[in-house]
Design an enzyme around this catalytic site. Structure first.
Site, PDB file in Angstrom:
ATOM      1  N   CYS A  53       0.809  -1.224   0.000  1.00 35.43           N
ATOM      2  CA  CYS A  53       0.000   0.000   0.000  1.00 35.43           C
ATOM      3  C   CYS A  53       0.841   1.272   0.000  1.00 35.43           C
ATOM      4  CB  CYS A  53      -0.959   0.005   1.193  1.00 35.43           C
ATOM      5  SG  CYS A  53      -0.130   0.273   2.769  1.00 35.43           S
TER       6      CYS A  53
ATOM      7  N   HIS B 188      -1.113  11.299  16.247  1.00 40.08           N
ATOM      8  CA  HIS B 188      -1.796  10.559  15.177  1.00 40.08           C
ATOM      9  C   HIS B 188      -0.763   9.652  14.522  1.00 40.08           C
ATOM     10  CE1 HIS B 188      -4.238   9.712  11.641  1.00 40.08           C
ATOM     11  NE2 HIS B 188      -3.191  10.034  10.910  1.00 40.08           N
TER      12      HIS B 188
ATOM     13  N   HIS C  78      -4.162   4.636  10.422  1.00 41.04           N
ATOM     14  CA  HIS C  78      -5.472   3.997  10.559  1.00 41.04           C
ATOM     15  C   HIS C  78      -5.294   2.488  10.641  1.00 41.04           C
ATOM     16  CE1 HIS C  78      -6.563   7.934   8.909  1.00 41.04           C
ATOM     17  NE2 HIS C  78      -7.704   7.770   9.573  1.00 41.04           N
TER      18      HIS C  78
ATOM     19  N   ASP D 244      -8.062  -5.556   6.254  1.00 42.89           N
ATOM     20  CA  ASP D 244      -7.586  -6.348   5.110  1.00 42.89           C
ATOM     21  C   ASP D 244      -6.173  -6.884   5.359  1.00 42.89           C
ATOM     22  OD1 ASP D 244      -6.160  -4.029   5.002  1.00 42.89           O
ATOM     23  OD2 ASP D 244      -6.907  -3.373   3.048  1.00 42.89           O
TER      24      ASP D 244
ATOM     25  N   ARG E 164      -4.773  -4.660   9.554  1.00 38.58           N
ATOM     26  CA  ARG E 164      -3.598  -3.989   8.976  1.00 38.58           C
ATOM     27  C   ARG E 164      -3.488  -2.595   9.567  1.00 38.58           C
ATOM     28  NH1 ARG E 164      -3.158  -0.399   4.297  1.00 38.58           N
ATOM     29  NH2 ARG E 164      -5.327  -0.898   3.848  1.00 38.58           N
TER      30      ARG E 164
ATOM     31  N   CYS F 136      -2.043   0.700   9.205  1.00 40.12           N
ATOM     32  CA  CYS F 136      -1.444   1.463   8.113  1.00 40.12           C
ATOM     33  C   CYS F 136      -0.878   2.748   8.735  1.00 40.12           C
ATOM     34  CB  CYS F 136      -2.522   1.778   7.084  1.00 40.12           C
ATOM     35  SG  CYS F 136      -1.905   2.675   5.665  1.00 40.12           S
TER      36      CYS F 136
END
Ligand SMILES: [Zn+2]
Length: 222
Positions: free
Chosen positions: A151, A188, A191, A195, A204, A206
């Site tokens: 990704c 932060h 997310h 998947d 996952r 990310c």
């Protein structure tokens, strides 16, 4: 004669934690003891402080850290004094982050930004090591939890058992996603999606490279 300086290596929170134990041992009343203490350099005629000086703020935050209300009387109600102190702490931290972090690291962690895919430092990092929060050094992931999702951002199937990563509903950009944040400093991170590899529970993480610092470690890549 021997002198000891017990609090050279502690802070006001440490002093209060020690005091809690000593007071319990001596069977005294915590509030009664601390009602008689004075930390402010600028008390009014009645010995009350507005809670705004540096030593006041440290004291107020220390009481808050041990989950207690300061029994000393301030010129304002405790909730107000505490809110002011927390705001001063937030501003102070924010200035420190601005100074220490790069523009991108600050934007990602403190303003919930996202680095562009395939541009971050760690999306293709394969060495063995640990990934820590760029703001507060909390251990978030290790290389054995990382996998290649394709990704363009560092992807992890599991978080470190001590990481305690926070999950927050995120409805920004017309999507419904689960945002993940550092529980220690509220940075932060990215997310979490559903998947990921099923063999590890199907999640996952990310994560933005900009929200982490990688420390290479000797040893086999798991
Ligand atoms: Zn953090």
């Amino acid at each position: 004669m021997k002198f000891t300086h017990p609090y050279l290596h502690s802070d006001k929170t440490g002093i209060l934690r020690d005091a809690e134990q000593a007071i319990e041992y001596l069977k005294l009343d915590f509030d009664e003891v601390f009602r008689r203490t004075l930390t402010s350099y600028q008390p009014d005629a009645e010995g009350r402080s507005d809670g705004a000086t540096g030593s006041d703020v440290e004291r107020i935050l220390a009481f808050n850290a041990i989950g207690k209300k300061d029994p000393v009387e301030y010129t304002k109600p405790w909730q107000e004094v505490l809110e002011d102190a927390l705001q001063i702490e937030r501003t102070h931290r924010d200035e420190e982050y601005k100074e220490r972090l790069t523009e991108l690291q600050y934007h990602v962690t403190r303003q919930a930004g996202t680095e562009r895919a395939f541009t971050g430092e760690y999306w293709n990092e394969k060495r063995a090591g640990e990934y820590r929060c760029i703001c507060c050094s909390t251990l978030l992931f290790t290389s054995s939890m990382k996998f290649d999702s394709g990704c363009g951002w560092p992807s992890f199937h599991t978080e470190h058992t001590d990481a305690n990563i926070l999950r927050v509903e995120d409805h920004s950009h017309g999507m419904h996603r689960i945002e993940v944040r550092c529980s220690s400093c509220d940075a932060h991170l990215g997310h979490v999606f559903n998947d990921g590899p099923a063999s590890y529970g199907g999640e996952r993480y990310c994560i933005n490279s900009a929200s982490m610092i990688f420390e290479e470690q000797d040893g086999e890549q798991a």
